[in-house]
Motif scaffolding. Structure first.
Motif, PDB file in Angstrom:
ATOM      1  N   GLY A  30       0.824  -1.208   0.000  1.00 49.05           N
ATOM      2  CA  GLY A  30       0.000   0.000   0.000  1.00 49.05           C
ATOM      3  C   GLY A  30       0.856   1.255   0.000  1.00 49.05           C
ATOM      4  N   TYR A 112      -3.322  -8.950  -3.518  1.00 44.70           N
ATOM      5  CA  TYR A 112      -2.083  -8.527  -2.870  1.00 44.70           C
ATOM      6  C   TYR A 112      -0.955  -9.506  -3.187  1.00 44.70           C
ATOM      7  CZ  TYR A 112       0.053  -5.846   0.978  1.00 44.70           C
ATOM      8  OH  TYR A 112       0.807  -4.987   1.735  1.00 44.70           O
ATOM      9  N   SER A 236      -4.303  -0.593   7.384  1.00 43.97           N
ATOM     10  CA  SER A 236      -4.894  -1.923   7.631  1.00 43.97           C
ATOM     11  C   SER A 236      -6.171  -1.838   8.470  1.00 43.97           C
ATOM     12  CB  SER A 236      -3.919  -2.865   8.357  1.00 43.97           C
ATOM     13  OG  SER A 236      -2.713  -2.956   7.677  1.00 43.97           O
ATOM     14  N   SER A 331      -1.461 -10.568   8.118  1.00 42.23           N
ATOM     15  CA  SER A 331      -2.525  -9.944   8.910  1.00 42.23           C
ATOM     16  C   SER A 331      -3.847  -9.900   8.149  1.00 42.23           C
ATOM     17  CB  SER A 331      -2.115  -8.540   9.355  1.00 42.23           C
ATOM     18  OG  SER A 331      -2.095  -7.662   8.261  1.00 42.23           O
TER      19      SER A 331
HETATM   20  N1  PFF Z   1      -1.781  -1.979   5.041  1.00 41.21           N
HETATM   21  C1  PFF Z   1      -1.306  -2.859   4.014  1.00 41.21           C
HETATM   22  C2  PFF Z   1      -0.512  -2.072   3.012  1.00 41.21           C
HETATM   23  O1  PFF Z   1      -0.511  -0.846   3.066  1.00 41.21           O
HETATM   24  O2  PFF Z   1       0.114  -2.674   2.161  1.00 41.21           O
HETATM   25  C3  PFF Z   1      -2.417  -3.616   3.344  1.00 41.21           C
HETATM   26  C4  PFF Z   1      -3.399  -4.199   4.298  1.00 41.21           C
HETATM   27  C5  PFF Z   1      -2.990  -5.131   5.247  1.00 41.21           C
HETATM   28  C6  PFF Z   1      -4.713  -3.797   4.268  1.00 41.21           C
HETATM   29  C7  PFF Z   1      -3.895  -5.629   6.174  1.00 41.21           C
HETATM   30  C8  PFF Z   1      -5.630  -4.287   5.160  1.00 41.21           C
HETATM   31  C9  PFF Z   1      -5.200  -5.197   6.103  1.00 41.21           C
HETATM   32  F1  PFF Z   1      -6.063  -5.652   6.955  1.00 41.21           F
END
Ligand code: PFF
Length: 467
Positions: A30, A112, A236, A331
């Protein structure tokens, strides 16, 4: 339910471990892959500003709420919601927060993993010398040729999925938790070095101006929705990942301070990635800011291919991107796995393998959407775009909206205050006001306006109702 099942989970050894784990979840594709390319697609400055505002005014308050729910429930998001709903004597429909999170996690992980697969592939490309002295056009061709090989994409997607399952099955705090503690700081240092290098070979002033000079006239309803959705995605939030990590947090650790640290680190990484990538973009006519999902993979090889020691540096960089994605991907599936394990109906091994397979299969849709299914569209989206839109721009904000309302209005406020006992009164009151009033209204509004613009459903637009 959690109490009956007892504390089936390990507790993080310290607040610091929680910070590292939550940062491991938050910092991922992300920040490094998605933020730069959506900033580029949405015109830069104004979008970046709105995104930062969403992090501060919506993301952080909701994150505090989500950690608090998890720590109070002390189990998987599904069971945490059962317990919280029972305690608050709220209607059972609120269980939906937990379930929706499980589904969102599956869908996000499915694509992802495909993108993380690209990073593994690029690690090997760099190692094999494929980007020596490469220019913008050749880098673009290299990326396109990877996309056109469905077999390659499936292979790396599968590899990443196996890696994710491996850690999920081994348990959360062992192994990866330790590795992330060392590797995340290394990633930060590398981003700084990269930033200085692209400052030298690229057009840094143009990049800086693009990212930070604000021109609101270029901002549309869908862009604002994308910024909001990305604030949730990057932290997240809204799907239980942070809730399940909160469940492992020690009792008296200060939630507010901890959340600020995680959000601060996350934002820093995203901005550094943007500042490393855009100078190269603006110095190469073959690369457009609105390039789309390939932006990172086309721009950075130009830097690695032309810097001294670029091969080693490039390999290390893509290895670290893979690790960052890895610590996020676990996660994404942890809410589902922890739920099934708690029910006693499956072991971690069975749950991990079963859910992993579902995500893997779903991921094939994304793989094909970069090849044979490119033109199969639902509304204007192909499979990957739809999965991304549905989760990041709808499910996560709606999840966040429901969490804000639940903690703000439904939960026993003495529990809420007790969970945030270290926070000062004015901080607590400010947080609570934002959570109860501002966040829900803002999320609802932005989501409805965005949807009404995208699909032409004018009846959804509050603006048109008001005018
Ligand atoms: N926050 C992670 C990123 O920015 O790559 C993606 C993500 C992980 C989104 C876990 C949602 C989550 F529950």
């Amino acid at each position: 339910m959690s109490d009956k099942a007892g504390r089936v989970h390990e507790t993080w050894s310290s607040r610091w471990t929680f910070i590292m784990a939550a940062t491991g979840s938050a910092v991922g594709l992300g920040n490094i892959w998605k933020f730069p390319y959506i900033a580029g697609e949405n015109g830069g400055g104004a979008f970046v500003l709105i995104y930062l505002f969403c992090i501060l005014a919506i993301g952080i308050p909701v994150m505090i709420a989500e950690v608090l729910m998890g720590r109070w429930g002390r189990s998987s998001p599904v069971h945490t919601m059962y317990k919280l709903v029972d305690d608050a004597k709220a209607p059972r429909i609120w269980h939906g927060i937990g379930w929706m999170g499980v589904v969102a996690g599956f869908i996000i992980l499915s694509y992802y993993s495909v993108i993380a697969g690209w990073a593994i592939r690029y690690f090997l490309q760099v190692a094999g010398g494929a980007i020596q002295s490469i220019d913008g056009q050749a880098a673009s061709d290299l990326f396109t040729s990877m996309l056109s090989s469905t077999g390659t994409l499936v292979f790396y997607h599968s590899l990443f999925m196996v890696m994710t399952m491996f850690v999920v099955i081994a348990g959360v705090t062992k192994g990866l938790g330790r590795a992330v503690r060392i590797l995340m700081p290394v990633l930060m240092v590398m981003l700084v070095i990269l930033l200085f290098f692209s400052m030298r070979i690229g057009d840094f002033p143009a990049a800086f101006k693009y990212l930070f000079s604000v021109d609101f006239s270029s901002l549309s309803g869908p862009a604002i929705l994308t910024a909001l959705g990305h604030a949730f995605f990057t932290l997240s939030l809204g799907m239980g990942a942070i809730m399940v990590y909160g469940a492992y947090m020690p009792d008296h650790a200060p939630i507010g301070k901890t959340v600020l640290t995680v959000a601060g680190l996350d934002t820093l990484v995203a901005l550094m990635a943007g500042l490393a990538i855009f100078p190269i973009v603006f110095a190469n006519t073959a690369i457009a800011p609105g390039e789309g999902p390939g932006l990172l993979f086309i721009s950075l090889p130009v830097a690695f291919g032309n810097m001294p020691g670029g091969m080693a540096f490039g390999m290390l960089f893509f290895a670290l991107v893979t690790v960052a994605a890895w610590s996020s991907s676990i996660s994404l599936i942890e809410p589902a796995v922890s739920w099934l394990v708690e029910t006693g109906k499956a072991t971690r091994l069975q749950a991990g393998v079963g859910f992993g397979l579902i995500c893997w299969l779903l991921g094939l849709g994304t793989v094909f959407s970069f090849g044979p299914w490119e033109d199969i569209r639902l509304f204007q989206f192909n499979f990957f775009e739809f999965a991304d839109f549905l989760t990041a721009n709808i499910m996560l904000p709606v999840g966040g909206l429901l969490m804000a309302i639940f903690v703000g209005w439904m939960m026993d406020q003495t529990i809420v205050r007790q969970e945030l006992d270290i926070e000062r009164d004015w901080v607590f009151n400010l947080w609570r006001a934002v959570l109860r009033v501002f966040s829900p209204i803002a999320i609802l509004w932005v989501t409805l306006e965005g949807l009404s613009d995208i699909f032409g459903w004018e009846w959804l637009s509050l603006m048109s109702w008001l005018s």
